[in-house]
Scaffold this motif. Structure first.
Motif, PDB file in Angstrom:
ATOM      1  N   TYR A 156       0.834  -1.205   0.000  1.00 43.00           N
ATOM      2  CA  TYR A 156       0.000   0.000   0.000  1.00 43.00           C
ATOM      3  C   TYR A 156       0.867   1.252   0.000  1.00 43.00           C
ATOM      4  O   TYR A 156       2.063   1.218   0.328  1.00 43.00           O
ATOM      5  CB  TYR A 156      -0.927   0.023   1.231  1.00 43.00           C
ATOM      6  CG  TYR A 156      -0.182   0.083   2.549  1.00 43.00           C
ATOM      7  CD1 TYR A 156       0.283   1.284   3.087  1.00 43.00           C
ATOM      8  CD2 TYR A 156       0.090  -1.081   3.263  1.00 43.00           C
ATOM      9  CE1 TYR A 156       0.983   1.334   4.270  1.00 43.00           C
ATOM     10  CE2 TYR A 156       0.786  -1.047   4.463  1.00 43.00           C
ATOM     11  CZ  TYR A 156       1.223   0.168   4.962  1.00 43.00           C
ATOM     12  OH  TYR A 156       1.927   0.218   6.143  1.00 43.00           O
ATOM     13  N   VAL A 157       0.237   2.369  -0.359  1.00 44.16           N
ATOM     14  CA  VAL A 157       0.796   3.699  -0.139  1.00 44.16           C
ATOM     15  C   VAL A 157      -0.212   4.443   0.727  1.00 44.16           C
ATOM     16  O   VAL A 157      -1.376   4.618   0.339  1.00 44.16           O
ATOM     17  CB  VAL A 157       1.009   4.455  -1.469  1.00 44.16           C
ATOM     18  CG1 VAL A 157       1.342   5.916  -1.194  1.00 44.16           C
ATOM     19  CG2 VAL A 157       2.125   3.808  -2.279  1.00 44.16           C
ATOM     20  N   HIS A 158       0.209   4.819   1.924  1.00 44.35           N
ATOM     21  CA  HIS A 158      -0.673   5.527   2.853  1.00 44.35           C
ATOM     22  C   HIS A 158      -0.141   6.953   3.017  1.00 44.35           C
ATOM     23  O   HIS A 158       1.059   7.155   3.225  1.00 44.35           O
ATOM     24  CB  HIS A 158      -0.702   4.825   4.209  1.00 44.35           C
ATOM     25  CG  HIS A 158      -1.691   5.403   5.170  1.00 44.35           C
ATOM     26  ND1 HIS A 158      -3.044   5.162   5.079  1.00 44.35           N
ATOM     27  CD2 HIS A 158      -1.536   6.233   6.222  1.00 44.35           C
ATOM     28  CE1 HIS A 158      -3.670   5.813   6.037  1.00 44.35           C
ATOM     29  NE2 HIS A 158      -2.775   6.475   6.752  1.00 44.35           N
ATOM     30  N   VAL A 159      -1.024   7.936   2.919  1.00 45.45           N
ATOM     31  CA  VAL A 159      -0.638   9.347   2.983  1.00 45.45           C
ATOM     32  C   VAL A 159      -1.525  10.067   3.989  1.00 45.45           C
ATOM     33  O   VAL A 159      -2.748   9.857   4.010  1.00 45.45           O
ATOM     34  CB  VAL A 159      -0.752  10.018   1.598  1.00 45.45           C
ATOM     35  CG1 VAL A 159      -0.435  11.509   1.689  1.00 45.45           C
ATOM     36  CG2 VAL A 159       0.201   9.348   0.602  1.00 45.45           C
ATOM     37  N   GLU A 160      -0.917  10.896   4.823  1.00 44.88           N
ATOM     38  CA  GLU A 160      -1.674  11.705   5.774  1.00 44.88           C
ATOM     39  C   GLU A 160      -1.211  13.157   5.684  1.00 44.88           C
ATOM     40  O   GLU A 160      -0.016  13.432   5.496  1.00 44.88           O
ATOM     41  CB  GLU A 160      -1.503  11.180   7.204  1.00 44.88           C
ATOM     42  CG  GLU A 160      -2.086   9.790   7.389  1.00 44.88           C
ATOM     43  CD  GLU A 160      -2.020   9.276   8.819  1.00 44.88           C
ATOM     44  OE1 GLU A 160      -1.404   9.946   9.677  1.00 44.88           O
ATOM     45  OE2 GLU A 160      -2.590   8.198   9.084  1.00 44.88           O
ATOM     46  N   ARG A 174      -6.617  11.786   5.174  1.00 43.51           N
ATOM     47  CA  ARG A 174      -5.904  10.531   4.902  1.00 43.51           C
ATOM     48  C   ARG A 174      -6.297  10.008   3.531  1.00 43.51           C
ATOM     49  O   ARG A 174      -7.425  10.211   3.082  1.00 43.51           O
ATOM     50  CB  ARG A 174      -6.263   9.457   5.932  1.00 43.51           C
ATOM     51  CG  ARG A 174      -5.775   9.697   7.339  1.00 43.51           C
ATOM     52  CD  ARG A 174      -6.092   8.484   8.215  1.00 43.51           C
ATOM     53  NE  ARG A 174      -5.510   8.599   9.549  1.00 43.51           N
ATOM     54  CZ  ARG A 174      -6.147   9.095  10.592  1.00 43.51           C
ATOM     55  NH1 ARG A 174      -7.388   9.536  10.453  1.00 43.51           N
ATOM     56  NH2 ARG A 174      -5.550   9.165  11.769  1.00 43.51           N
ATOM     57  N   ALA A 175      -5.375   9.292   2.895  1.00 46.01           N
ATOM     58  CA  ALA A 175      -5.676   8.590   1.644  1.00 46.01           C
ATOM     59  C   ALA A 175      -4.803   7.348   1.571  1.00 46.01           C
ATOM     60  O   ALA A 175      -3.667   7.347   2.072  1.00 46.01           O
ATOM     61  CB  ALA A 175      -5.422   9.482   0.438  1.00 46.01           C
ATOM     62  N   GLU A 176      -5.328   6.305   0.963  1.00 46.23           N
ATOM     63  CA  GLU A 176      -4.555   5.081   0.809  1.00 46.23           C
ATOM     64  C   GLU A 176      -4.821   4.477  -0.563  1.00 46.23           C
ATOM     65  O   GLU A 176      -5.952   4.506  -1.062  1.00 46.23           O
ATOM     66  CB  GLU A 176      -4.915   4.062   1.902  1.00 46.23           C
ATOM     67  CG  GLU A 176      -4.066   2.791   1.826  1.00 46.23           C
ATOM     68  CD  GLU A 176      -4.038   2.013   3.125  1.00 46.23           C
ATOM     69  OE1 GLU A 176      -3.692   2.629   4.162  1.00 46.23           O
ATOM     70  OE2 GLU A 176      -4.352   0.819   3.104  1.00 46.23           O
TER      71      GLU A 176
END
Length: 409
Positions: free
Chosen positions: A90-94, A105-107
């Motif tokens: 995954y790529v998780h962004v906050e 947040r986005a994943e």
């Protein structure tokens, strides 16, 4: 390496802002007492942070027998920071405000076969664009984007030198990202991201020496020595997961045998379960997250197989952490990342017992072993903190690289 006066000033700037975030609102006098810096130094650093719009004046408090003291607090609207956690699946962004509160947040899933650098970069760009849009933040308010990528990273050149999970070698990741992302970029790996998150906001705050043990798909140890993140001469410190714990033992992802990671990483725990009971309902083939979650439920329910798998894992984990305790004599060892969070306090209790058996009594007595208290993704938080540190470090210096082409984010 000898620290320059600029290094010391930057470290002091970090320390003052850390304290303001921890204790807003606060006075200059309280900051001087908490940091050990002189009142004149604190006043100068507070002035710089006010100029940067990272903090703001918020009134006065009465002072016994003297003039009222001016109070300062974090200016949460003064800017935004983005943290990116690139992982195997995954790529998780906050997106955070300046007090490091999560605003969006986005994943994105990274599916098997999507591991080309250009594909991963596309996921990062998409998720960064998503959090900026969700938060309604103007691009000019984004101070930077910290990006964590597993493996060996040259943060000065922005090159992912080696990522074993994708067989990346010498990938110019920062250059690829600058083609899509307009904001200043700061690249490092999750060991250091988790360590800096704990240093600023977690169990290592206010500690001189700490070890942050990352337990996930990969395994490693972020090191805080003398109150600062320890990187090593080539930004490679902390690769404890690839130290040998069993001679001629299990094959590790790095190609060597007997590494700590091969026994205490998520895939190593799955292998232990498979060896104990090949048809165990706790096993979810090809799904590490589901397997660790099932194991955690089993441990809490007192399932004998789950407890045996936990204890087998801790045999190796406890011995490995005992080595870290003997080597670094830290005030605290923090168990971090998603495997540690899933297994929780039962893991911590077993580790404490194992470390007490293996480590020398004197350093053991001085070391706390705790679960990370950070409620959000520690890698994203630490990556965003790299961007915050970059903004603080760049005062009066050349700004980090921005996109050389028209950006899409």
């Amino acid at each position: 390496m000898k620290r320059t006066s600029r290094d010391i000033r930057t470290a002091n700037r970090y320390e003052v802002l850390r304290q303001i975030i921890a204790a807003s609102p606060t006075s200059r006098q309280e900051l001087a007492a908490a940091t050990g810096l002189s009142l004149a130094t604190v006043a100068t650093l507070v002035g710089e942070l006010l100029d940067l719009r990272m903090i703001t004046e918020v009134g006065f408090e009465d002072s016994a027998g003297g003039r009222p003291r001016g109070l300062v607090a974090v200016d949460t609207a003064g800017g935004a920071l983005i943290g990116v956690d690139i992982a195997e699946t995954y790529v998780h962004v906050e997106l955070f405000d300046l007090a490091l509160n999560v605003l969006a947040r986005a994943e994105e899933d990274v599916r098997p076969g999507e591991s080309l650098p250009e594909q991963v970069v596309a996921h990062v760009a998409s998720a960064v664009g998503s959090v900026v849009a969700q938060a309604g933040v103007e691009g000019s308010r984004v101070l930077g984007v910290g990006v964590s990528v597993p493996g060996q990273v040259d943060r000065a050149t922005g090159v992912a030198e080696y990522a074993p999970n994708w067989d990346w070698h010498e990938v110019p990741l920062l250059d690829l990202l600058t083609e899509h992302i307009a904001y200043p970029l700061y690249l490092d790996n999750p060991l250091r991201a988790c360590a800096v998150a704990e240093l600023w906001f977690g169990a290592a705050r206010g500690r001189g020496d700490a070890v942050v043990v990352n337990l996930g798909t990969g395994v490693g140890a972020g090191l805080v020595l003398g109150g600062a993140l320890h990187r090593g001469v080539s930004n490679s410190a902390g690769e404890w997961g690839h130290t040998t714990i069993v001679l001629d033992g299990r094959l590790c992802r790095c190609g060597r045998h007997g590494c700590v990671e091969a026994y205490v990483g998520a895939s190593g725990i799955m292998l232990t379960l498979r060896e104990l009971s090949p048809r165990s309902p706790l096993l979810h083939p090809e799904d590490q997250t589901a397997t660790i979650a099932a194991l955690a439920r089993g441990v809490r329910a007192g399932d004998p197989l789950a407890l045996e798998a936990l204890r087998d894992t801790v045999r190796y984990l406890g011995a490995g952490i005992a080595d870290l305790v003997n080597l670094f004599n830290p005030e605290v060892v923090v168990l971090s990342s998603w495997v540690a969070a899933a297994l929780g306090e039962p893991l911590v209790a077993e580790v404490r017992e194992a470390v007490a058996r293996h480590a020398l009594p004197r350093p053991t007595a001085a070391t706390e072993i705790v679960l990370s208290p950070i409620p959000t993704d520690p890698v994203c938080l630490g990556a965003a903190t790299f961007a915050l540190e970059g903004a603080l470090q760049s005062v009066g210096q050349r700004q980090p690289r921005r996109s050389r082409t028209t950006p899409s984010v």
